[in-house]
Design a protein around this motif. Structure first.
Motif, short mmCIF file in Angstrom:
data_model
loop_
_atom_site.label_atom_id
_atom_site.label_comp_id
_atom_site.label_asym_id
_atom_site.label_seq_id
_atom_site.Cartn_x
_atom_site.Cartn_y
_atom_site.Cartn_z
N ASN A 76 0.85 -1.19 0.00
CA ASN A 76 0.00 0.00 0.00
C ASN A 76 0.89 1.24 0.00
O ASN A 76 1.75 1.37 0.87
N PRO A 77 0.69 2.13 -0.95
CA PRO A 77 1.55 3.32 -1.00
C PRO A 77 1.31 4.25 0.19
O PRO A 77 0.18 4.44 0.62
N ASP A 78 2.39 4.80 0.71
CA ASP A 78 2.32 5.72 1.83
C ASP A 78 2.31 7.17 1.38
O ASP A 78 2.01 8.06 2.17
N ILE A 79 2.68 7.41 0.14
CA ILE A 79 2.75 8.77 -0.38
C ILE A 79 2.23 8.76 -1.81
O ILE A 79 2.35 7.76 -2.51
N SER A 80 1.64 9.87 -2.22
CA SER A 80 1.06 9.94 -3.55
C SER A 80 1.42 11.27 -4.20
O SER A 80 1.56 12.29 -3.51
N ILE A 81 1.55 11.26 -5.52
CA ILE A 81 1.82 12.49 -6.26
C ILE A 81 0.94 12.49 -7.50
O ILE A 81 0.71 11.45 -8.11
N ASP A 82 0.46 13.67 -7.85
CA ASP A 82 -0.41 13.83 -9.01
C ASP A 82 0.31 14.68 -10.05
O ASP A 82 0.68 15.82 -9.78
N LEU A 83 0.52 14.13 -11.23
CA LEU A 83 1.24 14.84 -12.29
C LEU A 83 0.31 15.49 -13.31
O LEU A 83 0.78 16.01 -14.32
N HIS A 84 -0.99 15.48 -13.04
CA HIS A 84 -1.95 16.09 -13.97
C HIS A 84 -1.62 17.56 -14.19
O HIS A 84 -1.38 18.30 -13.24
N GLY A 85 -1.62 17.99 -15.43
CA GLY A 85 -1.44 19.40 -15.75
C GLY A 85 0.00 19.88 -15.73
O GLY A 85 0.25 21.06 -15.91
N LEU A 86 0.96 19.00 -15.50
CA LEU A 86 2.36 19.41 -15.47
C LEU A 86 3.01 19.19 -16.84
O LEU A 86 2.62 18.30 -17.59
N THR A 87 4.00 20.00 -17.13
CA THR A 87 4.80 19.78 -18.34
C THR A 87 5.76 18.63 -18.07
O THR A 87 5.89 18.17 -16.93
N GLN A 88 6.46 18.19 -19.10
CA GLN A 88 7.40 17.08 -18.91
C GLN A 88 8.52 17.47 -17.95
O GLN A 88 8.90 16.67 -17.08
N HIS A 89 9.02 18.67 -18.08
CA HIS A 89 10.10 19.12 -17.19
C HIS A 89 9.61 19.22 -15.74
O HIS A 89 10.30 18.79 -14.81
N GLN A 90 8.41 19.77 -15.54
CA GLN A 90 7.85 19.87 -14.19
C GLN A 90 7.58 18.48 -13.62
O GLN A 90 7.78 18.25 -12.42
#
Length: 186
Positions: free
Chosen positions: A94-108
């Motif tokens: 079960n992941p303990d941390i999450s990140i959302d990459l929606h709306g980011l550029t490739q570099h971001q």
């Protein structure tokens, strides 16, 4: 009622007579210059920024479209770690941390992945959840490719339906204490 109103009129007249000889006070405010405190927050933030950028330098921009065409997407760094991938596919982590990459550029997105890896290693978190979404399939195709290039990524697999199915990835990250004892995953 007349007594109360008369009392207030009398008291206001007395008050005005009493203050008749007073004059307005001149404000003599002194403005002090602020003392600049030397703190190490700037040095700490520079170090954290350097570490996050160091993790994002592993990701290249070259596009290898043939690498992750299979669906579901999965990766293990070495065949001896196949049990980790097997447990990941079964949903035992079960992941303990999450990140959302929606709306980011490739570099971001690359910088955000570098920050995620740095945070996981500092906080001793070995399982992370990355939401890349569907969109135009740019981040969906690039994220597994970038993660496969990083030396601290042990394995990753498409997330279970509960965590976003094919629009997300569950990642196992190597932590410094885990480098010595890899049998923790068995």
């Amino acid at each position: 009622m007349d007594k109360n109103s008369r009392y207030t009129v009398d008291s206001s007249i007395l008050f005005r007579q009493w203050l008749n000889d007073t004059r307005e006070m001149v404000q003599d405010t002194i403005f002090h210059s602020r003392i600049q405190k030397k703190n190490n927050n700037h040095l700490v933030s520079q170090r954290v920024f350097f570490e996050q950028n160091a993790h994002s330098h592993y990701f290249s921009y070259r596009n290898n479209k043939n690498l992750f065409k299979e669906n579901p997407v999965s990766y293990i760094r070495h065949q001896s770690l196949y049990n980790v991938l097997k447990n990941l596919k079964k949903g035992r982590y079960n992941p303990d941390i999450s990140i959302d990459l929606h709306g980011l550029t490739q570099h971001q997105a690359q910088q955000a992945l570098g920050e995620l890896i740095t945070t996981c290693q500092k906080e001793k978190i070995f399982c992370a959840h990355i939401m890349h979404g569907h969109g135009k399939h740019i981040l969906k195709k690039q994220t597994p490719f970038w993660l496969s290039q990083h030396p601290d990524i042990i394995a990753f697999h498409e997330a279970p339906k509960f965590f976003g199915s094919d629009a997300a990835i569950i990642v196992i990250i190597e932590i410094n204490s885990l480098k010595k004892n890899i049998n923790i995953f068995n």
